[in-house]
Write a protein that holds these residues in place. Structure first.
Motif, PDB file in Angstrom:
ATOM      1  N   ARG A 181       0.856  -1.179   0.000  1.00  0.00           N
ATOM      2  CA  ARG A 181       0.000   0.000   0.000  1.00  0.00           C
ATOM      3  C   ARG A 181       0.896   1.233   0.000  1.00  0.00           C
ATOM      4  O   ARG A 181       1.973   1.209   0.601  1.00  0.00           O
ATOM      5  N   PRO A 182       0.489   2.297  -0.666  1.00  0.00           N
ATOM      6  CA  PRO A 182       1.361   3.478  -0.749  1.00  0.00           C
ATOM      7  C   PRO A 182       1.848   3.986   0.596  1.00  0.00           C
ATOM      8  O   PRO A 182       3.000   4.385   0.734  1.00  0.00           O
ATOM      9  N   GLU A 183       0.991   3.936   1.623  1.00  0.00           N
ATOM     10  CA  GLU A 183       1.409   4.461   2.924  1.00  0.00           C
ATOM     11  C   GLU A 183       2.501   3.612   3.579  1.00  0.00           C
ATOM     12  O   GLU A 183       3.214   4.086   4.467  1.00  0.00           O
ATOM     13  N   GLU A 184       2.661   2.364   3.131  1.00  0.00           N
ATOM     14  CA  GLU A 184       3.726   1.521   3.667  1.00  0.00           C
ATOM     15  C   GLU A 184       5.115   1.974   3.217  1.00  0.00           C
ATOM     16  O   GLU A 184       6.128   1.503   3.750  1.00  0.00           O
ATOM     17  N   LEU A 185       5.169   2.888   2.262  1.00  0.00           N
ATOM     18  CA  LEU A 185       6.450   3.344   1.727  1.00  0.00           C
ATOM     19  C   LEU A 185       7.009   4.532   2.496  1.00  0.00           C
ATOM     20  O   LEU A 185       8.127   4.974   2.225  1.00  0.00           O
ATOM     21  N   SER A 186       6.262   5.062   3.441  1.00  0.00           N
ATOM     22  CA  SER A 186       6.692   6.280   4.128  1.00  0.00           C
ATOM     23  C   SER A 186       8.031   6.166   4.857  1.00  0.00           C
ATOM     24  O   SER A 186       8.738   7.164   4.992  1.00  0.00           O
ATOM     25  N   PRO A 187       8.460   4.978   5.334  1.00  0.00           N
ATOM     26  CA  PRO A 187       9.771   4.919   5.997  1.00  0.00           C
ATOM     27  C   PRO A 187      10.949   5.010   5.030  1.00  0.00           C
ATOM     28  O   PRO A 187      12.102   5.127   5.468  1.00  0.00           O
ATOM     29  N   TYR A 188      10.693   4.946   3.721  1.00  0.00           N
ATOM     30  CA  TYR A 188      11.772   4.841   2.752  1.00  0.00           C
ATOM     31  C   TYR A 188      11.853   6.088   1.878  1.00  0.00           C
ATOM     32  O   TYR A 188      10.893   6.863   1.763  1.00  0.00           O
ATOM     33  N   THR A 189      13.014   6.272   1.245  1.00  0.00           N
ATOM     34  CA  THR A 189      13.221   7.396   0.328  1.00  0.00           C
ATOM     35  C   THR A 189      13.080   6.919  -1.111  1.00  0.00           C
ATOM     36  O   THR A 189      13.706   5.930  -1.509  1.00  0.00           O
ATOM     37  N   ALA A 190      12.253   7.608  -1.866  1.00  0.00           N
ATOM     38  CA  ALA A 190      12.081   7.298  -3.281  1.00  0.00           C
ATOM     39  C   ALA A 190      13.004   8.188  -4.094  1.00  0.00           C
ATOM     40  O   ALA A 190      12.847   9.409  -4.095  1.00  0.00           O
ATOM     41  N   TRP A 191      13.980   7.572  -4.748  1.00  0.00           N
ATOM     42  CA  TRP A 191      14.917   8.340  -5.561  1.00  0.00           C
ATOM     43  C   TRP A 191      14.411   8.399  -6.995  1.00  0.00           C
ATOM     44  O   TRP A 191      14.272   7.383  -7.665  1.00  0.00           O
ATOM     45  N   VAL A 192      14.092   9.608  -7.454  1.00  0.00           N
ATOM     46  CA  VAL A 192      13.610   9.847  -8.821  1.00  0.00           C
ATOM     47  C   VAL A 192      14.482  10.959  -9.396  1.00  0.00           C
ATOM     48  O   VAL A 192      14.088  12.133  -9.414  1.00  0.00           O
ATOM     49  N   PRO A 193      15.689  10.632  -9.875  1.00  0.00           N
ATOM     50  CA  PRO A 193      16.638  11.676 -10.283  1.00  0.00           C
ATOM     51  C   PRO A 193      16.247  12.361 -11.584  1.00  0.00           C
ATOM     52  O   PRO A 193      15.566  11.793 -12.439  1.00  0.00           O
ATOM     53  N   SER A 219      17.300  14.551  -6.551  1.00  0.00           N
ATOM     54  CA  SER A 219      18.665  15.047  -6.719  1.00  0.00           C
ATOM     55  C   SER A 219      19.461  14.226  -7.729  1.00  0.00           C
ATOM     56  O   SER A 219      19.170  13.049  -7.967  1.00  0.00           O
ATOM     57  N   GLY A 220      20.463  14.874  -8.274  1.00  0.00           N
ATOM     58  CA  GLY A 220      21.377  14.204  -9.183  1.00  0.00           C
ATOM     59  C   GLY A 220      20.896  14.239 -10.617  1.00  0.00           C
ATOM     60  O   GLY A 220      19.691  14.248 -10.881  1.00  0.00           O
ATOM     61  N   PRO A 221      21.831  14.240 -11.560  1.00  0.00           N
ATOM     62  CA  PRO A 221      21.434  14.178 -12.979  1.00  0.00           C
ATOM     63  C   PRO A 221      20.873  12.805 -13.311  1.00  0.00           C
ATOM     64  O   PRO A 221      21.170  11.804 -12.647  1.00  0.00           O
ATOM     65  N   ASN A 222      20.069  12.760 -14.353  1.00  0.00           N
ATOM     66  CA  ASN A 222      19.466  11.507 -14.785  1.00  0.00           C
ATOM     67  C   ASN A 222      20.354  10.867 -15.849  1.00  0.00           C
ATOM     68  O   ASN A 222      20.392  11.315 -16.993  1.00  0.00           O
ATOM     69  N   PHE A 223      21.067   9.815 -15.488  1.00  0.00           N
ATOM     70  CA  PHE A 223      21.930   9.108 -16.425  1.00  0.00           C
ATOM     71  C   PHE A 223      21.232   7.901 -17.047  1.00  0.00           C
ATOM     72  O   PHE A 223      21.879   7.065 -17.682  1.00  0.00           O
ATOM     73  N   GLY A 224      19.925   7.805 -16.842  1.00  0.00           N
ATOM     74  CA  GLY A 224      19.189   6.697 -17.418  1.00  0.00           C
ATOM     75  C   GLY A 224      18.829   5.654 -16.373  1.00  0.00           C
ATOM     76  O   GLY A 224      19.228   5.727 -15.209  1.00  0.00           O
TER      77      GLY A 224
END
Length: 313
Positions: A181-193, A219-224
């Protein structure tokens, strides 16, 4: 009369600011100002009056605006009059690994006789500009609001609600889950560079993070996708997201998991967008094909931040 000056004039008239018009046209503000100045010199009248909030039309500008629009419509009609079915249907898919490209590929498999030209423009705003300037025939995009509210000559139709999935590595605590469930993700960081400022997908992830208390790290450039997955695969805390129709190429040693989200399922609403006056003979076939594949969903089971932009027009 220079057509690019006419386009610049219309953009400023509709946006109300030279800066916004420049962004819409993909030009510098100075270039837009020069084009409008050249048009004013040609007409020997002032078309705009500068005010603290931007620019407003003078009486001459108000008189000229409908004729300027008619000029561009006439140009489009002239081009359309000599187009043939053998000319490529020019379609923007945003990125070649996304579900939008898969929808176009499915169309190609069903209609191999229709020549296609695939483009990957920067974002939805760039696609809408390209449609208005007759540079493309159709585009797949996520619309944050009904397109006709801003561009009366454009049309759109919702063609896919793409479910979002979580991507994690084998070391992650959720690695064995059949779904989350989406709320189960709150302890983690989603990296979308590499999120582009003011982009539609940046807006989507910002709203997702706020809705479900998930930290989105752009953060960070998107290298693919390759370098992104290399960082995700050994991590016990990082996650990222992909659409269910996104193609991932991964040859790393560690296993990756793509986990569906439920209750609700976040969906990315893809629309096909086109110009109302576009007369490419293959356009109706593309529209019929992608519309036929659309499957609606119950509002109680899915989530998207801009439901008003996901309606079929």
């Amino acid at each position: 009369m220079n057509l690019e000056s006419v386009r610049a004039f219309i953009a400023v008239a509709e946006e109300g600011q030279f800066r916004h018009a420049a962004s819409r046209l993909g030009l510098t503000q100075q270039a837009v100002s020069k084009r409008v100045a050249a048009l004013e010199s040609f007409l020997s009248v002032a078309l705009f009056r500068r005010v603290p909030t931007g620019a407003v039309l003078t009486s001459h500008g108000e008189s000229f605006l409908p004729h300027a629009r008619a000029v561009l419509m006439a140009v489009r009609a002239a081009v359309a009059s000599v187009r043939t079915a053998r000319e490529p249907l020019r379609v923007d898919v945003l990125r070649s690994h996304l579900a939008s490209a898969q929808m176009l590929r499915d169309f190609h498999l069903a209609h191999g006789e229709i020549p296609l030209e695939t483009l990957t423009l920067a974002n939805a705003a760039a696609a809408l500009r390209a449609l208005l300037d007759d540079e493309i025939d159709a585009a797949f995009a996520y619309l944050r609001a009904p397109v006709q509210e801003r561009e009366p000559l454009l049309r759109s139709s919702l063609v896919r609600l793409e479910a979002l999935q979580v991507v994690i590595g084998d070391e992650h605590p959720l690695a064995g889950a059949a779904y989350v469930r989406p709320e189960e993700l709150s302890p983690y960081t989603a990296w979308v560079p590499g999120i582009v400022k003011d982009s539609e997908w940046g807006d989507y992830y910002r709203a997702f993070g706020e809705e479900f208390s998930v930290a989105i790290d752009p953060s960070g450039p998107n290298f693919g996708t390759g370098p992104l997955l290399e960082a995700i695969s050994p991590s016990s805390s990082l996650i990222t997201f992909v659409g269910e129709g996104t193609r991932l190429s991964w040859a790393g040693e560690r296993k990756l998991h793509r986990i569906p989200m439920v209750s609700p399922t976040p969906v990315y609403p893809w629309s096909v967008v086109w110009h109302a006056r576009n007369e490419h003979p293959a356009l109706p076939e593309l529209l019929a094909h992608v519309r036929a594949g659309f499957r609606p969903a119950s509002e109680a089971t899915v989530w998207t931040p801009h439901p008003q932009g996901a309606r079929t027009e």
